[in-house]
Design a protein around this motif. Sequence first.
Motif, PDB file in Angstrom:
ATOM      1  N   GLU A 294       0.842  -1.198   0.000  1.00  0.00           N
ATOM      2  CA  GLU A 294       0.000   0.000   0.000  1.00  0.00           C
ATOM      3  C   GLU A 294       0.875   1.245   0.000  1.00  0.00           C
ATOM      4  OE1 GLU A 294      -2.830   2.119   3.190  1.00  0.00           O
ATOM      5  OE2 GLU A 294      -3.574   0.156   2.564  1.00  0.00           O
ATOM      6  N   VAL A 295       0.834   1.967  -1.097  1.00  0.00           N
ATOM      7  CA  VAL A 295       1.637   3.186  -1.265  1.00  0.00           C
ATOM      8  C   VAL A 295       0.789   4.196  -2.029  1.00  0.00           C
ATOM      9  CG1 VAL A 295       3.757   4.184  -2.192  1.00  0.00           C
ATOM     10  CG2 VAL A 295       3.730   1.783  -1.489  1.00  0.00           C
ATOM     11  N   PHE A 296       0.543   5.346  -1.443  1.00  0.00           N
ATOM     12  CA  PHE A 296      -0.187   6.371  -2.190  1.00  0.00           C
ATOM     13  C   PHE A 296       0.063   7.747  -1.583  1.00  0.00           C
ATOM     14  CE2 PHE A 296      -3.150   4.952   1.083  1.00  0.00           C
ATOM     15  CZ  PHE A 296      -3.697   6.131   1.566  1.00  0.00           C
ATOM     16  N   GLY A 297      -0.304   8.762  -2.325  1.00  0.00           N
ATOM     17  CA  GLY A 297      -0.139  10.136  -1.863  1.00  0.00           C
ATOM     18  C   GLY A 297      -1.263  11.004  -2.376  1.00  0.00           C
ATOM     19  N   GLY A 298      -1.258  12.254  -1.963  1.00  0.00           N
ATOM     20  CA  GLY A 298      -2.303  13.177  -2.390  1.00  0.00           C
ATOM     21  C   GLY A 298      -2.104  14.537  -1.757  1.00  0.00           C
ATOM     22  N   SER A 299      -3.141  15.348  -1.796  1.00  0.00           N
ATOM     23  CA  SER A 299      -3.071  16.675  -1.193  1.00  0.00           C
ATOM     24  C   SER A 299      -4.419  17.031  -0.591  1.00  0.00           C
ATOM     25  CB  SER A 299      -2.660  17.728  -2.230  1.00  0.00           C
ATOM     26  OG  SER A 299      -3.620  17.820  -3.270  1.00  0.00           O
ATOM     27  N   ILE A 300      -4.387  17.891   0.424  1.00  0.00           N
ATOM     28  CA  ILE A 300      -5.584  18.389   1.107  1.00  0.00           C
ATOM     29  C   ILE A 300      -5.462  19.907   1.157  1.00  0.00           C
ATOM     30  CG2 ILE A 300      -6.902  18.390   3.267  1.00  0.00           C
ATOM     31  CD1 ILE A 300      -5.661  15.622   3.857  1.00  0.00           C
ATOM     32  N   HIS A 301      -6.574  20.603   0.899  1.00  0.00           N
ATOM     33  CA  HIS A 301      -6.513  22.065   0.846  1.00  0.00           C
ATOM     34  C   HIS A 301      -7.671  22.680   1.627  1.00  0.00           C
ATOM     35  CE1 HIS A 301      -3.471  21.692  -2.305  1.00  0.00           C
ATOM     36  NE2 HIS A 301      -4.222  20.702  -2.757  1.00  0.00           N
ATOM     37  N   TYR A 302      -7.322  23.602   2.522  1.00  0.00           N
ATOM     38  CA  TYR A 302      -8.298  24.391   3.263  1.00  0.00           C
ATOM     39  C   TYR A 302      -8.236  25.828   2.749  1.00  0.00           C
ATOM     40  CZ  TYR A 302      -7.858  20.296   6.239  1.00  0.00           C
ATOM     41  OH  TYR A 302      -7.811  19.005   6.700  1.00  0.00           O
ATOM     42  N   GLU A 303      -8.967  26.726   3.386  1.00  0.00           N
ATOM     43  CA  GLU A 303      -8.974  28.098   2.881  1.00  0.00           C
ATOM     44  C   GLU A 303      -7.580  28.731   2.946  1.00  0.00           C
ATOM     45  OE1 GLU A 303     -11.361  32.324   3.332  1.00  0.00           O
ATOM     46  OE2 GLU A 303     -11.095  31.084   5.108  1.00  0.00           O
TER      47      GLU A 303
END
Length: 415
Positions: A282-291
């Motif tokens: 299991e290998v994954f990445g991503g991004s999260i964005h707030y104001e």
Amino acid sequence: MERYTAGYLSNGVGYLLAPRIHAHVTHVDVFLRAGPRYEREAINGVTHYLEHLLVNPAYFRGALKKLWGALENQGATLGAWTGKEFLMLRIVVPAEAATKALDFARAMLEPARIRKADVEAERPVILDELMRRRYSAQQAFLIVEEALFRGGYGRPILGKEATVRELTYKEIKDWAERATAADSIRVVVSGSVGEGAIAGVERLGDLEKGEPLYDEGYVEVAPRFVAIPGDSPRVRLLLAFPGPGMNREDRFASEVLAYLSGAGLRSRIFQDLRQKRGLAYEVFGGSIHYENAGLLFFNVELARERLLDGFRVLIGSVRSISDLDLSSEDTTRAVEGLVMSLLQQTETAQVSQKLGMNWLHDNLFFPSREAMRYRRVSPADVRGIAEKYLKTETMAMAAVGVGAGELTEMMEVMQ
């Protein structure tokens, strides 16, 4: 074609009507400007506590109980979700019940209905939820933001056991009054939107204005490593780096970077750890964005005996991402993958949440405009984002199942 009707009632409630062709049901999503971003340390978790009190039918009485009973007989569903900077209440009804749903939403937002007995009845439930999360596979995600940010964005959504135990009825009631003030509310009605929905929105015009919730107004990045010991044969690592906020133009390049480096079978992290070396499944990445803030993350699950080897490869891979020889084809593939994901969301109820999260900050979300901005991203933009944000000196890490000795060895790898 994206057609919205947006505006504000005289008391400050913002409304957004987003019809979808051929929809059979109406989604009424009420967004309150609240969450850990606005909470003081001493009352962290109060928004999530309020969520439980607002949507639990056991606490519906009088007219509210009758309204919900009538909607339930028509197949309505009710849900809620607390985020870092909002509380969302969702009511899904047949199209002909839209006005009733908005009447119900108005009644549900009445803070005076919260009773002390309800607060005490719900406390052990929330404490049990905290305990359940502690032992869940999501634990690394729950703590890595706390490890990256100081202040609002670094506070956990559920709060901590000590604050949940100590929250008083008065503190929760005061918070409810401020979070449900008219100028803190944005309503999104999507799906089948007819005249009934428009009339129903006007019922929210009698909500009173209130004192805005406190906002620190800045984001402090204070990265650290957090280890949660365990004796499982598996360990989980979540690396997080500060990233751009939702409304920053470089947010689009950061999402392309996250896609290229961590999303899918062709991503850099996947290739380095799994495909070439077989160190992790299991290998994954991503991004999260707030104001006002964001983060890029990489998530890896490893066998304990492969921890150091896997971590060494992971860190090396992250450090080399800014040196990637990206072609226009690589970037285009990532961009079109993101655009496809975006367009798929517009055909589901997920679009309502996207609309609400933007509308809460008085911005309109147009999928076609988002797609256009993704398609402007160049390989040079992606490399620039990697150089700016993927720095190990600003990296936070949550390591679940890792002991103090193992963490020390991992720190040595970082040297």
